[in-house]
Design a protein around this motif. Structure first.
Motif, PDB file in Angstrom:
ATOM      1  N   LYS A 117       0.802  -1.218   0.000  1.00 13.05           N
ATOM      2  CA  LYS A 117       0.000   0.000   0.000  1.00 13.05           C
ATOM      3  C   LYS A 117       0.838   1.273   0.000  1.00 13.05           C
ATOM      4  N   ALA A 118       2.074   1.166   0.432  1.00 11.61           N
ATOM      5  CA  ALA A 118       2.917   2.358   0.509  1.00 11.61           C
ATOM      6  C   ALA A 118       4.346   1.983   0.175  1.00 11.61           C
ATOM      7  N   TYR A 119       4.973   2.791  -0.649  1.00  7.02           N
ATOM      8  CA  TYR A 119       6.369   2.586  -1.009  1.00  7.02           C
ATOM      9  C   TYR A 119       7.016   3.961  -1.129  1.00  7.02           C
ATOM     10  N   PHE A 120       7.819   4.303  -0.134  1.00  6.01           N
ATOM     11  CA  PHE A 120       8.487   5.599  -0.080  1.00  6.01           C
ATOM     12  C   PHE A 120       9.980   5.391  -0.318  1.00  6.01           C
ATOM     13  N   THR A 121      10.468   5.835  -1.477  1.00  2.19           N
ATOM     14  CA  THR A 121      11.894   5.725  -1.774  1.00  2.19           C
ATOM     15  C   THR A 121      12.704   6.765  -1.001  1.00  2.19           C
ATOM     16  N   LEU A 122      12.055   7.856  -0.630  1.00  2.00           N
ATOM     17  CA  LEU A 122      12.679   8.974   0.103  1.00  2.00           C
ATOM     18  C   LEU A 122      13.855   9.560  -0.680  1.00  2.00           C
ATOM     19  N   ASP A 123      13.706   9.596  -1.995  1.00  2.00           N
ATOM     20  CA  ASP A 123      14.740  10.163  -2.859  1.00  2.00           C
ATOM     21  C   ASP A 123      14.560  11.659  -3.095  1.00  2.00           C
ATOM     22  N   GLU A 124      13.442  12.213  -2.629  1.00  2.00           N
ATOM     23  CA  GLU A 124      13.149  13.628  -2.919  1.00  2.00           C
ATOM     24  C   GLU A 124      14.206  14.549  -2.301  1.00  2.00           C
ATOM     25  N   ALA A 125      14.713  15.477  -3.099  1.00  2.00           N
ATOM     26  CA  ALA A 125      15.721  16.421  -2.611  1.00  2.00           C
ATOM     27  C   ALA A 125      15.106  17.512  -1.753  1.00  2.00           C
ATOM     28  N   SER A 126      13.803  17.748  -1.912  1.00  2.00           N
ATOM     29  CA  SER A 126      13.105  18.746  -1.108  1.00  2.00           C
ATOM     30  C   SER A 126      11.616  18.444  -1.184  1.00  2.00           C
ATOM     31  N   LYS A 128      19.050   8.555  -2.842  1.00  2.00           N
ATOM     32  CA  LYS A 128      19.000   9.458  -1.698  1.00  2.00           C
ATOM     33  C   LYS A 128      18.126   8.882  -0.589  1.00  2.00           C
ATOM     34  N   CYS A 129      18.173   9.529   0.593  1.00  2.07           N
ATOM     35  CA  CYS A 129      17.360   9.109   1.736  1.00  2.07           C
ATOM     36  C   CYS A 129      17.053  10.322   2.600  1.00  2.07           C
ATOM     37  N   PHE A 130      16.281  10.110   3.673  1.00  4.03           N
ATOM     38  CA  PHE A 130      16.020  11.134   4.676  1.00  4.03           C
ATOM     39  C   PHE A 130      16.889  10.842   5.901  1.00  4.03           C
ATOM     40  N   GLU A 131      17.419  11.901   6.481  1.00  2.00           N
ATOM     41  CA  GLU A 131      18.227  11.756   7.696  1.00  2.00           C
ATOM     42  C   GLU A 131      17.553  12.481   8.864  1.00  2.00           C
ATOM     43  N   PHE A 132      17.372  11.777   9.960  1.00  2.48           N
ATOM     44  CA  PHE A 132      16.699  12.294  11.149  1.00  2.48           C
ATOM     45  C   PHE A 132      17.733  12.508  12.254  1.00  2.48           C
ATOM     46  N   ASP A 133      17.503  13.511  13.107  1.00  5.71           N
ATOM     47  CA  ASP A 133      18.496  13.826  14.142  1.00  5.71           C
ATOM     48  C   ASP A 133      18.024  13.503  15.551  1.00  5.71           C
ATOM     49  N   GLY A 188      10.913  18.974  10.008  1.00  3.68           N
ATOM     50  CA  GLY A 188      11.353  18.145   8.895  1.00  3.68           C
ATOM     51  C   GLY A 188      12.682  17.456   9.067  1.00  3.68           C
ATOM     52  N   ALA A 189      12.823  16.326   8.363  1.00  3.80           N
ATOM     53  CA  ALA A 189      14.100  15.624   8.292  1.00  3.80           C
ATOM     54  C   ALA A 189      14.994  16.300   7.249  1.00  3.80           C
ATOM     55  N   THR A 190      16.285  15.975   7.280  1.00  3.58           N
ATOM     56  CA  THR A 190      17.215  16.464   6.265  1.00  3.58           C
ATOM     57  C   THR A 190      17.084  15.601   5.021  1.00  3.58           C
ATOM     58  N   GLN A 191      16.898  16.222   3.882  1.00  3.72           N
ATOM     59  CA  GLN A 191      16.712  15.501   2.628  1.00  3.72           C
ATOM     60  C   GLN A 191      17.950  15.582   1.748  1.00  3.72           C
ATOM     61  N   ASN A 192      17.904  14.854   0.641  1.00  8.81           N
ATOM     62  CA  ASN A 192      18.984  14.847  -0.347  1.00  8.81           C
ATOM     63  C   ASN A 192      20.290  14.315   0.248  1.00  8.81           C
ATOM     64  N   VAL A 193      20.168  13.322   1.144  1.00  5.69           N
ATOM     65  CA  VAL A 193      21.313  12.675   1.769  1.00  5.69           C
ATOM     66  C   VAL A 193      21.572  11.349   1.048  1.00  5.69           C
TER      67      VAL A 193
END
Length: 265
Positions: free
Chosen positions: A34-43, A81-86, A70-75
């Protein structure tokens, strides 16, 4: 003689003596994903790629929205790419209500931990505030993976090292929970018939209310309304190399094609 293997997906085999036609299917089954998030978005907000155009017959079409900070994108991720959380509050990605009820499900993703994850951070969850009917797929002590619902918890054994990519999966099949780390079973056979609430949306990188934030990178999140098999988990992990859902291969089988067009000469 036996039919050939390791041939191109969608190949057709015609038996000379019977004229029966067989179709070779080597595609990874996306049924009930039902959901597939590649998290490749740069913004911006992440897209749900479980669409018919990508070969998903029944995705739910809910896109993600970033938390207030928000998480850091374009990592650089496991794939692209992926999302980075702190680990801070309100970094989560809200993805709408996908899991609910008592049925089968699976959650699959790649994570890359920092060395300072504390406080049982969630990687995917719909638990938040006083909601006691949600679920948490989270890190437990010593960077092991765990899954919690009301009245039930399952804890993995594999200690995941920091600064390395790990494939983690939880499945519920006929009430039995299974955890997988890096393609192998990590814990199993915890009966769980808890009905997951619909009062809060699912979230990536924290609880749905933005607390218990994960510290590290997350990539390739998929959520299914079926329990994917150990073989399917292994294929996604692919010996550590990993495959995206658009690249992963299936079981590679020939099936009789019941109908086809006869072309005039």
């Amino acid at each position: 003689s036996s039919k050939p293997t390791n041939v191109q997906d969608n190949s057709i085999l015609v038996e000379k003596d019977t004229a029966n036609r067989f179709w070779f299917d080597d595609a990874f089954s996306k049924s009930e994903c039902k959901a597939y998030f590649t998290l490749d978005e740069a913004s911006g907000n992440p897209a749900n790629h479980a669409t018919t155009g990508n070969g998903f017959s029944n995705g739910n079409g809910i896109n993600g929205t970033n938390g207030s900070s928000g998480a850091t994108q374009n990592v650089t991720g496991k794939f692209d790419k992926c999302f980075e959380f702190d680990g801070g509050n309100n970094k989560q990605v809200n993805i709408g209500t996908i899991l609910s009820g008592t049925g089968d499900f699976s959650i699959s993703l790649w994570i890359n931990l920092t060395s300072n994850n504390t406080g049982y951070p969630s990687v995917v969850s719909n638990y938040g505030g006083s909601n006691s009917n949600g679920y948490q797929f989270l890190l437990w002590g010593a960077n092991t993976i765990s899954f919690h619902t009301t009245g039930s918890a399952i804890h993995g054994a594999t200690v995941m090292s920091a600064s390395a990519w790990h494939h983690v999966v939880v499945t519920r099949t006929s009430g039995v929970l299974n955890l997988y780390v890096n393609g192998s079973s990590d814990a199993t056979a915890v009966a769980n018939t808890h009905s997951i609430a619909t009062s809060l949306s699912d979230a990536i990188g924290a609880k749905s209310d933005g607390t218990a934030g994960f510290n590290g990178k997350i990539d390739e999140v998929s959520i299914w309304l079926r329990g994917i098999s150990a073989s399917e988990v292994s294929k996604l992990y692919n010996g550590g190399t990993g495959d995206t859902l658009l690249e992963a291969k299936g079981l590679g089988k020939w099936t009789l094609n019941p109908t086809y067009e006869t072309l005039d000469s």
